[in-house]
Scaffold this motif. Structure first.
Motif, PDB file in Angstrom:
ATOM      1  N   LEU A 298      92.534  32.286  18.691  1.00  0.00           N
ATOM      2  CA  LEU A 298      93.796  31.788  19.262  1.00  0.00           C
ATOM      3  C   LEU A 298      93.642  30.303  19.528  1.00  0.00           C
ATOM      4  CD1 LEU A 298      96.589  32.010  20.607  1.00  0.00           C
ATOM      5  CD2 LEU A 298      95.414  32.614  22.733  1.00  0.00           C
ATOM      6  N   MET A 299      94.495  29.498  18.866  1.00  0.00           N
ATOM      7  CA  MET A 299      94.551  28.052  19.143  1.00  0.00           C
ATOM      8  C   MET A 299      95.648  27.813  20.173  1.00  0.00           C
ATOM      9  SD  MET A 299      93.842  26.308  15.392  1.00  0.00           S
ATOM     10  CE  MET A 299      95.439  25.663  15.436  1.00  0.00           C
ATOM     11  N   ASP A 300      95.273  27.249  21.340  1.00  0.00           N
ATOM     12  CA  ASP A 300      96.196  27.124  22.469  1.00  0.00           C
ATOM     13  C   ASP A 300      96.291  25.655  22.884  1.00  0.00           C
ATOM     14  OD1 ASP A 300      97.819  27.578  24.563  1.00  0.00           O
ATOM     15  OD2 ASP A 300      96.524  29.003  25.594  1.00  0.00           O
ATOM     16  N   THR A 301      97.525  25.205  23.188  1.00  0.00           N
ATOM     17  CA  THR A 301      97.729  23.813  23.628  1.00  0.00           C
ATOM     18  C   THR A 301      97.620  23.665  25.130  1.00  0.00           C
ATOM     19  OG1 THR A 301     100.119  24.150  23.787  1.00  0.00           O
ATOM     20  CG2 THR A 301      99.275  23.320  21.695  1.00  0.00           C
ATOM     21  N   ALA A 302      97.600  24.793  25.883  1.00  0.00           N
ATOM     22  CA  ALA A 302      97.674  24.714  27.346  1.00  0.00           C
ATOM     23  C   ALA A 302      96.437  24.064  27.947  1.00  0.00           C
ATOM     24  CB  ALA A 302      97.868  26.121  27.928  1.00  0.00           C
ATOM     25  N   THR A 303      95.265  24.263  27.335  1.00  0.00           N
ATOM     26  CA  THR A 303      94.009  23.775  27.933  1.00  0.00           C
ATOM     27  C   THR A 303      94.031  22.264  28.141  1.00  0.00           C
ATOM     28  OG1 THR A 303      92.829  25.588  26.842  1.00  0.00           O
ATOM     29  CG2 THR A 303      91.508  23.749  27.694  1.00  0.00           C
ATOM     30  N   LYS A 307      96.171  16.457  29.912  1.00  0.00           N
ATOM     31  CA  LYS A 307      95.411  15.312  29.412  1.00  0.00           C
ATOM     32  C   LYS A 307      96.093  14.706  28.196  1.00  0.00           C
ATOM     33  CE  LYS A 307      91.611  15.954  27.106  1.00  0.00           C
ATOM     34  NZ  LYS A 307      90.210  16.313  26.743  1.00  0.00           N
ATOM     35  N   ASN A 308      96.587  15.554  27.299  1.00  0.00           N
ATOM     36  CA  ASN A 308      97.223  15.055  26.075  1.00  0.00           C
ATOM     37  C   ASN A 308      98.532  14.332  26.378  1.00  0.00           C
ATOM     38  OD1 ASN A 308      95.159  16.071  24.502  1.00  0.00           O
ATOM     39  ND2 ASN A 308      96.222  17.995  24.034  1.00  0.00           N
ATOM     40  N   VAL A 309      99.320  14.871  27.318  1.00  0.00           N
ATOM     41  CA  VAL A 309     100.578  14.210  27.691  1.00  0.00           C
ATOM     42  C   VAL A 309     100.292  12.832  28.262  1.00  0.00           C
ATOM     43  CG1 VAL A 309     102.550  14.284  29.268  1.00  0.00           C
ATOM     44  CG2 VAL A 309     101.896  16.334  28.007  1.00  0.00           C
ATOM     45  N   TYR A 310      99.289  12.743  29.162  1.00  0.00           N
ATOM     46  CA  TYR A 310      98.930  11.437  29.742  1.00  0.00           C
ATOM     47  C   TYR A 310      98.448  10.491  28.648  1.00  0.00           C
ATOM     48  CZ  TYR A 310      96.558   7.958  32.580  1.00  0.00           C
ATOM     49  OH  TYR A 310      96.158   6.767  33.156  1.00  0.00           O
ATOM     50  N   HIS A 311      97.652  11.030  27.720  1.00  0.00           N
ATOM     51  CA  HIS A 311      97.159  10.199  26.616  1.00  0.00           C
ATOM     52  C   HIS A 311      98.329   9.657  25.781  1.00  0.00           C
ATOM     53  CE1 HIS A 311      94.879   8.936  23.067  1.00  0.00           C
ATOM     54  NE2 HIS A 311      95.687   9.710  22.330  1.00  0.00           N
ATOM     55  N   LEU A 312      99.297  10.512  25.477  1.00  0.00           N
ATOM     56  CA  LEU A 312     100.442  10.085  24.657  1.00  0.00           C
ATOM     57  C   LEU A 312     101.281   9.030  25.387  1.00  0.00           C
ATOM     58  CD1 LEU A 312     101.471  13.575  23.235  1.00  0.00           C
ATOM     59  CD2 LEU A 312     100.564  11.653  21.920  1.00  0.00           C
ATOM     60  N   ILE A 313     101.395   9.175  26.695  1.00  0.00           N
ATOM     61  CA  ILE A 313     102.155   8.173  27.461  1.00  0.00           C
ATOM     62  C   ILE A 313     101.444   6.829  27.405  1.00  0.00           C
ATOM     63  CG2 ILE A 313     102.903   7.525  29.780  1.00  0.00           C
ATOM     64  CD1 ILE A 313     103.375  10.493  30.331  1.00  0.00           C
ATOM     65  N   PHE A 318     106.037   8.427  23.436  1.00  0.00           N
ATOM     66  CA  PHE A 318     106.826   9.169  24.423  1.00  0.00           C
ATOM     67  C   PHE A 318     107.521  10.400  23.834  1.00  0.00           C
ATOM     68  CE2 PHE A 318     106.575   4.903  26.255  1.00  0.00           C
ATOM     69  CZ  PHE A 318     106.128   5.201  27.534  1.00  0.00           C
ATOM     70  N   GLU A 319     107.965  10.324  22.597  1.00  0.00           N
ATOM     71  CA  GLU A 319     108.669  11.469  22.011  1.00  0.00           C
ATOM     72  C   GLU A 319     107.769  12.692  21.958  1.00  0.00           C
ATOM     73  OE1 GLU A 319     111.823   9.910  18.837  1.00  0.00           O
ATOM     74  OE2 GLU A 319     109.827   9.037  18.552  1.00  0.00           O
ATOM     75  N   MET A 320     106.504  12.474  21.527  1.00  0.00           N
ATOM     76  CA  MET A 320     105.556  13.574  21.509  1.00  0.00           C
ATOM     77  C   MET A 320     105.275  14.068  22.925  1.00  0.00           C
ATOM     78  SD  MET A 320     104.292  14.836  18.724  1.00  0.00           S
ATOM     79  CE  MET A 320     102.654  15.381  19.231  1.00  0.00           C
ATOM     80  N   ALA A 321     105.114  13.161  23.861  1.00  0.00           N
ATOM     81  CA  ALA A 321     104.837  13.540  25.245  1.00  0.00           C
ATOM     82  C   ALA A 321     105.977  14.389  25.809  1.00  0.00           C
ATOM     83  CB  ALA A 321     104.627  12.288  26.094  1.00  0.00           C
ATOM     84  N   ILE A 322     107.193  13.995  25.515  1.00  0.00           N
ATOM     85  CA  ILE A 322     108.351  14.753  26.012  1.00  0.00           C
ATOM     86  C   ILE A 322     108.388  16.139  25.388  1.00  0.00           C
ATOM     87  CG2 ILE A 322     110.873  14.848  25.940  1.00  0.00           C
ATOM     88  CD1 ILE A 322     110.855  11.776  26.195  1.00  0.00           C
ATOM     89  N   GLN A 323     108.126  16.217  24.076  1.00  0.00           N
ATOM     90  CA  GLN A 323     108.131  17.510  23.404  1.00  0.00           C
ATOM     91  C   GLN A 323     107.100  18.445  24.032  1.00  0.00           C
ATOM     92  OE1 GLN A 323     109.633  18.806  20.236  1.00  0.00           O
ATOM     93  NE2 GLN A 323     111.226  17.375  20.864  1.00  0.00           N
ATOM     94  N   LEU A 324     105.893  17.965  24.226  1.00  0.00           N
ATOM     95  CA  LEU A 324     104.846  18.799  24.808  1.00  0.00           C
ATOM     96  C   LEU A 324     105.196  19.217  26.237  1.00  0.00           C
ATOM     97  CD1 LEU A 324     101.559  17.049  23.595  1.00  0.00           C
ATOM     98  CD2 LEU A 324     102.534  19.196  22.795  1.00  0.00           C
ATOM     99  N   ALA A 325     105.721  18.282  27.015  1.00  0.00           N
ATOM    100  CA  ALA A 325     106.054  18.593  28.403  1.00  0.00           C
ATOM    101  C   ALA A 325     107.183  19.615  28.483  1.00  0.00           C
ATOM    102  CB  ALA A 325     106.437  17.311  29.140  1.00  0.00           C
ATOM    103  N   LEU A 330     103.548  23.955  32.666  1.00  0.00           N
ATOM    104  CA  LEU A 330     102.437  23.404  33.438  1.00  0.00           C
ATOM    105  C   LEU A 330     102.792  22.080  34.094  1.00  0.00           C
ATOM    106  CD1 LEU A 330      99.523  24.154  30.938  1.00  0.00           C
ATOM    107  CD2 LEU A 330     100.195  25.474  32.962  1.00  0.00           C
ATOM    108  N   ILE A 331     103.823  21.418  33.618  1.00  0.00           N
ATOM    109  CA  ILE A 331     104.201  20.100  34.148  1.00  0.00           C
ATOM    110  C   ILE A 331     105.478  20.257  34.960  1.00  0.00           C
ATOM    111  CG2 ILE A 331     104.911  17.763  33.537  1.00  0.00           C
ATOM    112  CD1 ILE A 331     103.147  17.957  31.109  1.00  0.00           C
TER     113      ILE A 331
END
Length: 898
Positions: A298-303, A307-313, A318-325, A330-331
């Motif tokens: 299982l490949m999971d993005t939650a872990t 960290k990834n959202v902060y990295h993208l910001i 921002f578009e990727m950060a918004i999509q993930l959030a 979790l956010i």
């Protein structure tokens, strides 16, 4: 690059080979304790989970079978016998019904089946599917998005629009429902030269197609997407399989490598290697399953999500950060809003103004915070400069920013205006709360700022919309602010619209008058007089003093236009003005306008009041008297008697109008008019007035002796003849006498009631100057014309009385034609009377028969008799009997007709 997914072991060293993966949402975990060893003898090629129908669809050994998800042993529920071997299939669920269909590919064809009731149990029922063209091979990959079906045949991708065939249903005449049928409209999309791959991207309304290393994306109609995202992504090698997990495309490459691409970037996000992995499968949002022959991960993005959202910001992605959030819980929501706020500012700084304002609107950013980036547009007191403003931008960029701002503010003001309108309705119904009132005060303040800013914005970017904004009833821009803005830009047209909309009538009219005399005025004011007329026409009685004030100026410039102010039929405003006040105004300020105004009021609006009729008559008489003096001076004394309407110029025109008025009006004093007309002139007018006084002998003497116009005398008789009136019934006999005895005035030979008019007797009141025939005049009898009159109107003349008036020496041959006409008329009258008598007697006989039949019918009313309408007792009430014998109360019969 960053670690978008973290792999976790789900199952390892399985006792069977993994040939296919499918994910079920309702399963809470990944336990292998209930392992089904007897699922199928042959390898499973495809699996589809249908949660709502509790089905697991499976292709094995070339057959499509259905298993129950709730059955731990997954026994076969049913299978499709008709189609074999099955190459591939897809679930098809139309939005209109939500029913489960499956599209099956086999032997170069597509087949459609519906999951429905058959012989008392659920089964696959074949549905007719008609499509073109014929395929050269069996479709090898099928995916469905709503009513759209995407599939591949050899090295080409196709789309097929599905439509239910309604012709069979409309053409069927039996009570049995006709068989269901669908039509498919096939369109060729793309070529490819690799293993086919079709990936629906439902949330983006897109479909991805594998073409070697690249992935080509279209909208669901097969067209190039217009959403601003990339439409081509490239893997490092040809992927064997692709799944979509927003915002990523995850591809299975050779040697167990898994590559992750972002929809917003050309650079791969992540590459990982899972030993001997071969297959991918979507899981829950943010999850992808990977399988080898004996292992599942299982490949999971939650872990690593936070960290990834902060990295993208930090990387300003921002578009990727918004999509993930947005795809994660979790956010917190406030952090998501903060991310979008930063993204919106970033878009603004990148000069992507439309996208920036769209994002600001999505997160409901306070309008003032956005407007402070445009300090020069804000009203006084709000000009606090915010970071990222447009002050230092180049002119072109500033203009684009203003255009985007205008579009954004237009949407905001529409939304605010709706809320305010709703509040006003609640307040008027007494349902508004105190908290609502406080909220509305804030909204009104915001709307004032928005409208003021939007006005400044439109002046710079969309001048054509300025007037429309000002005219809006909900416009909250203060009058002083709006006036200052449009005046500073020299927009006098918009200034007029502002005055008009805010009901500053004097300002608006003064502006029109001022601009009407300027040679350099805006073309809008080219017809300022007509604009003033239309403006005044839109006002009502409450503004009558204002109307009269400015109407004076218009009348002085253009009489006809001035009269239009009071005679417009476009609205009810002019019709409902105080007419007496208008007449008094015209008497004092512009008598020339009186006649056209009163003509409109009397002839078009049918004003009955005598005040207006007598006033118009007064002005008519004054006009013709004045014109007649000048007219007769131009002719010799023996030519000063003229017929009405034959004169040249205005005199002829006004005499015709006067005569028309005298004929149709019954709301004036005839005696007064006689005294006003000049003596020894206007004989046609005198004749009509004498007719109103029932002095027909004098009137006819005028026509016969003075005017020598017997046809006009006949028209006079037609106008006044009334057989039911003792006086008016004698007009043709009086004409006959005027011709036979032109020098005699037998005032008492035919009875007149001197007091029959509402004015009493006028014989002693009319002055000698108005006497029609001079007593010393001598005229020759015209017996021949009299005989013609008698013959022509024999049914309207007392024949005996007329013949007795003829001179005794009149030859019989002269009288013969008249007597013959009289005899014929008398015969016709006798025949008519006889026929009328016969018809009346026949009708009377039928009435008597009906009366006798009705009287012979016995009607028995007892205490048990009931009304057929209300079903209550008739008792002693008045009642009605119907032809079939039923009875009803009289009041029930009147209320309900049976």
């Amino acid at each position: 690059m960053y670690d978008a997914y973290t792999p976790k072991d789900v199952a390892g060293s399985l006792p069977v080979e993994v040939t296919c993966l499918a994910f079920q949402d309702r399963r809470g975990g990944f336990e292998l304790s209930k392992f089904c060893k007897s699922f199928h003898k042959k390898a499973v090629q495809e699996l589809k989970v249908c949660e709502r129908e509790d089905l697991l669809l499976c292709v094995s050994d070339g057959q499509l079978m259905a298993h129950r998800l709730s059955d731990q042993d997954f026994k076969v529920e049913t299978l499709i016998h008709k189609v074999k071997p099955v190459q591939t299939f897809a679930r098809f669920s139309p939005k209109t019904s939500g029913d489960l269909y499956v599209i099956v590919a086999s032997r170069k064809k597509l087949f459609l089946f519906k999951w429905g009731e058959k012989d008392g149990h659920k089964d696959f029922i074949e549905v007719a599917l008609d499509y073109n063209p014929v395929f050269t091979d069996t479709p090898s990959s099928i995916k469905c998005v709503g009513e759209m079906v995407f599939f591949s045949v050899r090295n080409e991708y196709f789309s097929m629009t599905m439509q239910k065939d309604k012709t069979a249903r409309t053409s069927s005449t039996d009570d049995v429902a006709p068989p269901e049928a669908w039509n498919g409209f096939v369109t060729r999309l793309l070529n490819f030269n690799c293993q086919p791959g079709i990936v629906p991207m439902i949330d983006k309304r897109r479909v991805a197609f594998v073409r070697s290393e690249t992935v080509q994306m279209t909208d669901i109609w097969g067209n190039r997407p217009a959403d601003g995202l990339k439409d081509v992504l490239t893997f490092t090698e040809v992927p064997m399989q692709i799944v979509y997990d927003s915002p990523y495309l995850v591809g299975m490459l050779s040697n167990g490598r898994v590559e992750v691409l972002s929809l917003f970037s050309d650079v791969p996000v992540q590459t990982m290697k899972l030993p001997k992995s071969m297959r991918l499968c979507n899981g829950a949002k943010g999850q992808v399953f990977v399988a080898s022959l004996s292992d599942i991960w299982l490949m999971d993005t939650a872990t690593n999500l936070r960290k990834n959202v902060y990295h993208l910001i930090q990387e300003r992605q921002f578009e990727m950060a918004i999509q993930l959030a947005d795809n994660s819980n979790l956010i917190p929501d406030d952090q998501k809003i903060e991310i979008k706020k930063k993204a919106a500012l970033n878009l603004f700084n990148q000069k992507k103004f439309d996208e920036s304002f769209a994002l600001f609107g999505e997160i409901k950013t306070e309008v003032l915070a956005i407007l402070r980036m445009f300090p020069e547009l804000l009203p006084d007191g709000f000009q606090k400069v915010a970071a990222g403003g447009v002050s230092d931008m180049p002119a072109n960029d500033r203009m684009r920013a203003l255009l985007a701002l205008g579009n954004y503010l237009s949407e905001i003001r529409t939304e605010h205006a709706k809320h305010i309108e709703l509040y006003n309705r609640l307040r008027s119904s007494g349902q508004a709360k105190k908290t609502d009132t406080e909220e509305m005060e804030k909204l009104l303040l915001t709307l004032r700022v928005v409208d003021t800013t939007l006005l400044r914005c439109y002046i710079k970017t969309k001048p054509a919309l300025v007037d429309s904004l000002i005219r809006l009833q909900s416009n909250a821009c203060t009058f002083e602010d709006a006036k200052k803005i449009v005046e500073s830009e020299g927009r006098l047209r918009s200034l007029f619209v502002l005055y008009e909309t805010r009901k500053k009538h004097e300002m608006a009219l003064d502006l029109l008058i001022d601009q009407s005399s300027r040679e350099d005025a805006d073309p809008f004011f080219d017809d300022a007089i007509q604009q003033i007329v239309e403006y005044l026409q839109s006002l009502g009685n409450s503004n009558l003093p204002l109307i009269l004030k400015y109407a004076k100026w218009v009348l002085a410039k253009n009489l006809e236009a001035g009269v239009q102010i009071f005679t417009s039929d476009e609205t009810e405003m002019a019709r409902n003005l105080n007419r007496k006040a208008v007449v008094e105004f015209m008497k004092a300020e512009c008598p020339e306008a009186m006649i056209p105004y009163l003509e409109h009021v009397i002839f078009k609006w049918e004003e009955p009041a005598s005040y207006f009729h007598e006033t118009l008559l007064e002005y008519y008489v004054a006009k013709v008297n004045s014109l007649f003096k000048d007219y007769v001076h131009a002719f010799p004394d023996d030519e000063n008697i003229t017929r009405a309407g034959d004169e040249d110029g205005e005199l002829g025109i006004f005499r015709k109008r006067l005569l028309r008025f005298l004929e149709i009006s019954h709301s004036y004093s005839p005696q007064t008019v006689l005294l006003q007309l000049a003596p020894h002139a206007f004989f046609e007018e005198r004749a009509l007035i004498l007719g109103r006084l029932k002095q027909h002998d004098q009137a006819l003497a005028l026509y016969v002796n003075t005017l020598k116009n017997v046809p006009a005398a006949e028209e006079y008789c037609k106008l006044y003849y009334n057989p039911a009136d003792d006086t008016n019934s004698q007009v043709y006999l009086l004409l006959f006498r005027a011709l036979v005895h032109p020098n005699q005035h037998h005032h008492h030979s035919i009875p007149f009631n001197a007091d029959s008019t509402p004015f009493g007797s006028f014989r002693d009141d009319v002055s000698e100057t108005s006497t029609v025939v001079n007593s010393t005049s001598s005229y020759q009898p015209d017996v021949n014309t009299a005989i013609k009159i008698l013959a022509k109107y024999a049914d309207k003349i007392d024949t005996i009385g007329a013949l007795n008036m003829l001179p005794a020496k009149t030859p019989l041959r002269v009288v013969f034609s008249a007597i013959n006409a009289v005899i014929q008329t008398t015969g016709r009258q006798a025949s008519t009377r006889k026929m009328e008598k016969s018809v009346s007697e026949c009708a009377m006989t039928k009435k008597l028969e009906r009366k006798n039949r009705a009287q012979s019918t016995k009607i028995v009313v007892t205490f048990s008799s009931e009304c057929v309408v209300c079903e209550k007792k008739i008792a002693v009430s008045a009642f009605v009997r119907y032809p079939d014998g039923r009875l009803a109360h009289l009041y029930c019969h009147n209320d309900v007709k049976i």
